[in-house]
Design a protein around this motif. Structure first.
Motif, PDB file in Angstrom:
ATOM      1  N   ALA A 315       1.050  -1.264  -0.052  1.00 50.08           N
ATOM      2  CA  ALA A 315       0.065  -0.061  -0.104  1.00 50.08           C
ATOM      3  C   ALA A 315       0.796   1.418   0.070  1.00 50.08           C
ATOM      4  O   ALA A 315       0.635   2.491  -0.492  1.00 50.08           O
ATOM      5  CB  ALA A 315      -0.933   0.160   1.256  1.00 50.08           C
ATOM      6  N   ARG A 316       2.032   1.265   0.592  1.00 46.45           N
ATOM      7  CA  ARG A 316       2.760   2.492   0.623  1.00 46.45           C
ATOM      8  C   ARG A 316       3.269   2.939  -0.662  1.00 46.45           C
ATOM      9  O   ARG A 316       3.603   4.024  -0.825  1.00 46.45           O
ATOM     10  CB  ARG A 316       3.765   2.075   1.715  1.00 46.45           C
ATOM     11  N   PHE A 317       3.264   2.253  -1.820  1.00 44.96           N
ATOM     12  CA  PHE A 317       3.656   2.584  -2.808  1.00 44.96           C
ATOM     13  C   PHE A 317       2.568   3.105  -3.814  1.00 44.96           C
ATOM     14  O   PHE A 317       2.657   3.759  -4.947  1.00 44.96           O
ATOM     15  CB  PHE A 317       4.135   1.279  -3.710  1.00 44.96           C
ATOM     16  N   PHE A 318       1.256   3.092  -3.448  1.00 44.99           N
ATOM     17  CA  PHE A 318       0.161   3.460  -4.092  1.00 44.99           C
ATOM     18  C   PHE A 318      -0.632   4.408  -3.603  1.00 44.99           C
ATOM     19  O   PHE A 318      -1.743   4.668  -4.122  1.00 44.99           O
ATOM     20  CB  PHE A 318      -0.572   2.175  -4.638  1.00 44.99           C
ATOM     21  N   THR A 319      -0.543   4.766  -2.020  1.00 49.81           N
ATOM     22  CA  THR A 319      -1.300   5.641  -1.567  1.00 49.81           C
ATOM     23  C   THR A 319      -0.305   6.671  -0.377  1.00 49.81           C
ATOM     24  O   THR A 319       0.642   5.965   0.218  1.00 49.81           O
ATOM     25  CB  THR A 319      -2.420   4.893  -0.854  1.00 49.81           C
ATOM     26  N   GLU A 320      -0.547   7.752  -0.243  1.00 51.07           N
ATOM     27  CA  GLU A 320       0.022   8.400   0.655  1.00 51.07           C
ATOM     28  C   GLU A 320      -0.339   8.498   2.141  1.00 51.07           C
ATOM     29  O   GLU A 320       0.427   8.787   3.171  1.00 51.07           O
ATOM     30  CB  GLU A 320       0.058   9.843   0.449  1.00 51.07           C
ATOM     31  N   GLU A 321      -1.784   7.769   2.359  1.00 47.45           N
ATOM     32  CA  GLU A 321      -2.027   7.475   3.543  1.00 47.45           C
ATOM     33  C   GLU A 321      -2.616   6.014   3.762  1.00 47.45           C
ATOM     34  O   GLU A 321      -3.927   5.957   3.358  1.00 47.45           O
ATOM     35  CB  GLU A 321      -3.104   8.557   3.673  1.00 47.45           C
ATOM     36  N   PRO A 322      -1.988   5.071   3.983  1.00 50.72           N
ATOM     37  CA  PRO A 322      -2.254   3.884   4.065  1.00 50.72           C
ATOM     38  C   PRO A 322      -3.180   3.509   5.196  1.00 50.72           C
ATOM     39  O   PRO A 322      -2.997   4.280   6.100  1.00 50.72           O
ATOM     40  CB  PRO A 322      -1.084   3.257   4.226  1.00 50.72           C
ATOM     41  N   ALA A 323      -4.579   2.859   4.864  1.00 55.98           N
ATOM     42  CA  ALA A 323      -5.333   2.879   5.908  1.00 55.98           C
ATOM     43  C   ALA A 323      -4.774   1.991   7.115  1.00 55.98           C
ATOM     44  O   ALA A 323      -3.917   0.982   7.087  1.00 55.98           O
ATOM     45  CB  ALA A 323      -6.477   2.136   5.444  1.00 55.98           C
ATOM     46  N   PRO A 324      -5.244   2.217   8.440  1.00 50.80           N
ATOM     47  CA  PRO A 324      -4.981   1.493   9.507  1.00 50.80           C
ATOM     48  C   PRO A 324      -5.314   0.089   9.679  1.00 50.80           C
ATOM     49  O   PRO A 324      -4.690  -1.029   9.889  1.00 50.80           O
ATOM     50  CB  PRO A 324      -5.669   2.140  10.796  1.00 50.80           C
ATOM     51  N   ASP A 325      -6.502  -0.322   8.956  1.00 47.76           N
ATOM     52  CA  ASP A 325      -6.984  -1.746   8.777  1.00 47.76           C
ATOM     53  C   ASP A 325      -6.373  -2.450   7.476  1.00 47.76           C
ATOM     54  O   ASP A 325      -6.210  -1.974   6.328  1.00 47.76           O
ATOM     55  CB  ASP A 325      -8.636  -1.567   8.471  1.00 47.76           C
ATOM     56  N   VAL A 326      -5.682  -3.747   8.005  1.00 43.25           N
ATOM     57  CA  VAL A 326      -5.448  -4.458   6.930  1.00 43.25           C
ATOM     58  C   VAL A 326      -5.866  -4.724   5.501  1.00 43.25           C
ATOM     59  O   VAL A 326      -5.586  -4.503   4.536  1.00 43.25           O
ATOM     60  CB  VAL A 326      -4.741  -5.696   7.646  1.00 43.25           C
ATOM     61  N   ARG A 327      -7.216  -5.040   5.634  1.00 43.79           N
ATOM     62  CA  ARG A 327      -7.886  -5.364   4.251  1.00 43.79           C
ATOM     63  C   ARG A 327      -8.063  -3.973   3.452  1.00 43.79           C
ATOM     64  O   ARG A 327      -8.285  -4.168   2.388  1.00 43.79           O
ATOM     65  CB  ARG A 327      -9.507  -6.105   4.713  1.00 43.79           C
ATOM     66  N   LYS A 328      -8.384  -3.009   4.557  1.00 44.38           N
ATOM     67  CA  LYS A 328      -8.690  -1.765   3.674  1.00 44.38           C
ATOM     68  C   LYS A 328      -7.274  -1.214   2.920  1.00 44.38           C
ATOM     69  O   LYS A 328      -7.350  -0.756   1.781  1.00 44.38           O
ATOM     70  CB  LYS A 328      -9.052  -0.693   4.793  1.00 44.38           C
ATOM     71  N   ARG A 329      -6.281  -1.361   3.556  1.00 44.74           N
ATOM     72  CA  ARG A 329      -4.858  -1.279   3.080  1.00 44.74           C
ATOM     73  C   ARG A 329      -4.722  -1.971   1.615  1.00 44.74           C
ATOM     74  O   ARG A 329      -4.318  -1.622   0.677  1.00 44.74           O
ATOM     75  CB  ARG A 329      -3.503  -1.360   3.913  1.00 44.74           C
ATOM     76  N   ALA A 330      -5.074  -3.346   1.688  1.00 42.48           N
ATOM     77  CA  ALA A 330      -5.070  -4.163   0.609  1.00 42.48           C
ATOM     78  C   ALA A 330      -5.807  -3.669  -0.407  1.00 42.48           C
ATOM     79  O   ALA A 330      -5.483  -3.682  -1.740  1.00 42.48           O
ATOM     80  CB  ALA A 330      -5.434  -5.783   1.044  1.00 42.48           C
ATOM     81  N   LEU A 331      -7.067  -3.173  -0.347  1.00 47.42           N
ATOM     82  CA  LEU A 331      -7.823  -2.705  -1.351  1.00 47.42           C
ATOM     83  C   LEU A 331      -7.405  -1.447  -1.931  1.00 47.42           C
ATOM     84  O   LEU A 331      -7.633  -0.896  -2.985  1.00 47.42           O
ATOM     85  CB  LEU A 331      -9.170  -2.551  -0.744  1.00 47.42           C
TER      86      LEU A 331
END
Length: 402
Positions: A315-331
């Motif tokens: 996620a860190r490569f595709f968003t400036e604000e990775p979500a705290p929840d794992v599944r949301k980060r994956a999405l």
């Protein structure tokens, strides 16, 4: 998670014996040839007609001619290699008996150069060497120097050579013996690539990185290169596409391609993404990178169910604000991949490419019942692959339902 899987078994790490990177690095071609070929030696150069016509091959031809090397140019590598093309380059190589093979061009030229080098020392039809995950190359090939002019396959650094088989699907040779003796990666060579080719090849490099991360054969070595490949492609592919002369972007993508090639040879093999892309691409005449790129968001989402933490790690490569929840980060990763395709003007559905929907069931059966085993996916892909979920996956890709 990486530490857990890296202790499962032994890791074999194969990469070029010598790797040279940098602007105008190709101008030192004679220095790299000298240890591998005497002046009276024969050198076979495998390239394509387009690169001959635009004069790019002269970057290596002129200095080698000035040094009086005996050169033969084979310029029939202008498209993804078919089995008949591979047999022809093998026939040429066996007739010439070169002491050194130089591949200059895109992934097709580099792969055909690998086949040519192997054909000199290994007899019989090259189709007999297409054994997928088994090393079928018995005798080490003659030395080879691989020089990419695109930034995609990473063939200059990988132990794979890919070919479209007679049945219309892709097969490959996998062997540490076909890894290049010298890889020369010069980002100035890719500055003349048109935007469309830049997008297609760049998506191939990105796919290698993402799929190597989402592989159960991932390990401490492959992760080092796979994550870096994703990071570089996510950062530089848009710039390389929209501003082709940007040397920083071209250098970033050249490295992404090499890192991706290394990652899938260490041995974090590609997952269902390349299995799909290399099934759909040849059948419907889609460029390899485009086919793998189109399916990339879908197969990433497909694998969330089995390994959400691993997908989320991107996620860190595709968003400036990775979500705290794992599944949301994956999405967020899935959404980021979709946005990248749109920014590169790549279709995000098979429907847009006029692929018949009625073909999907046969494709699903082939992938689930045969091709996944050729690719070793039961041991590689995070999510289990069944006929039912393969049908759903293909229908989602056809509809554009990410």
């Amino acid at each position: 998670m990486t530490e857990e899987i890296s202790t499962i078994g032994n890791v074999e790490f194969n990469y070029p014996k010598k790797y040279i990177f940098g602007p105008n690095a190709v101008d030192n071609i004679c220095r790299e040839v000298e240890p591998l070929a005497k002046r009276e030696s024969k050198i076979l150069i495998v390239t394509d007609k387009n690169l001959m016509e635009i004069g790019l091959v002269n970057r290596i031809l002129k200095p080698l001619e000035e040094e009086k090397y005996s050169l033969t140019v084979y310029d029939q590598a202008s498209q993804e290699p078919t089995m008949s093309m591979v047999e022809k380059v093998a026939e040429k190589a066996r007739a010439e008996k070169p002491d050194l093979v130089i591949g200059f061009g895109g992934g097709s030229a580099l792969d055909m150069a690998k086949f040519a080098a192997a054909a000199v020392t290994n007899p019989g039809p090259m189709k007999d060497y297409i054994t997928y995950l088994q090393d079928s190359i018995k005798v080490p090939p003659v030395p080879k120097i691989l020089i990419p002019t695109t930034a995609g396959t990473g063939s200059e650094a990988s132990g794979y050579a890919v070919v479209i088989e007679e049945k219309g699907y892709k097969g490959f040779v996998m062997s540490p013996k076909i890894v290049s003796d010298v890889a020369i990666v010069d980002p100035t060579l890719s500055q003349s690539m048109p935007p469309r080719l830049t997008a297609h090849t760049g998506l191939d490099a990105l796919s290698h990185g993402v799929e190597a991360v989402l592989s159960f054969t991932a390990n401490m070595f492959s992760d080092t290169y796979a994550y870096r490949a994703v990071e570089l492609a996510a950062k530089h592919l848009r710039r390389a596409y929209h501003h082709g002369k940007d040397l920083v972007a071209r250098a970033g993508m050249a490295l992404a391609a090499t890192y991706g090639g290394i990652a899938i040879t260490t041995p974090a093999a590609v997952n269902i993404g390349h299995c799909l892309g290399e099934t759909i691409g040849p059948k419907y005449h889609l460029p390899h990178g485009a086919a793998c790129g189109i399916v990339l968001p879908y197969i990433t989402k497909f694998n969330i169910a089995a390994w959400p933490e691993r997908v989320a790690s991107l996620a860190r490569f595709f968003t400036e604000e990775p979500a705290p929840d794992v599944r949301k980060r994956a999405l967020q990763v899935v959404e980021g991949l979709k946005e990248l395709l749109l920014d590169l003007n790549i279709p995000i559905s098979l429907k847009e490419l006029n692929i018949p929907r009625e073909d999907l069931e046969k494709l699903a059966e082939f992938i689930a019942k045969e091709q996944q085993y050729n690719y070793g996916l039961p041991d590689i892909n995070p999510a289990v692959i069944t006929l039912e979920n393969t049908k759903k996956l293909l229908n989602d890709i056809w509809e554009g339902n990410i």
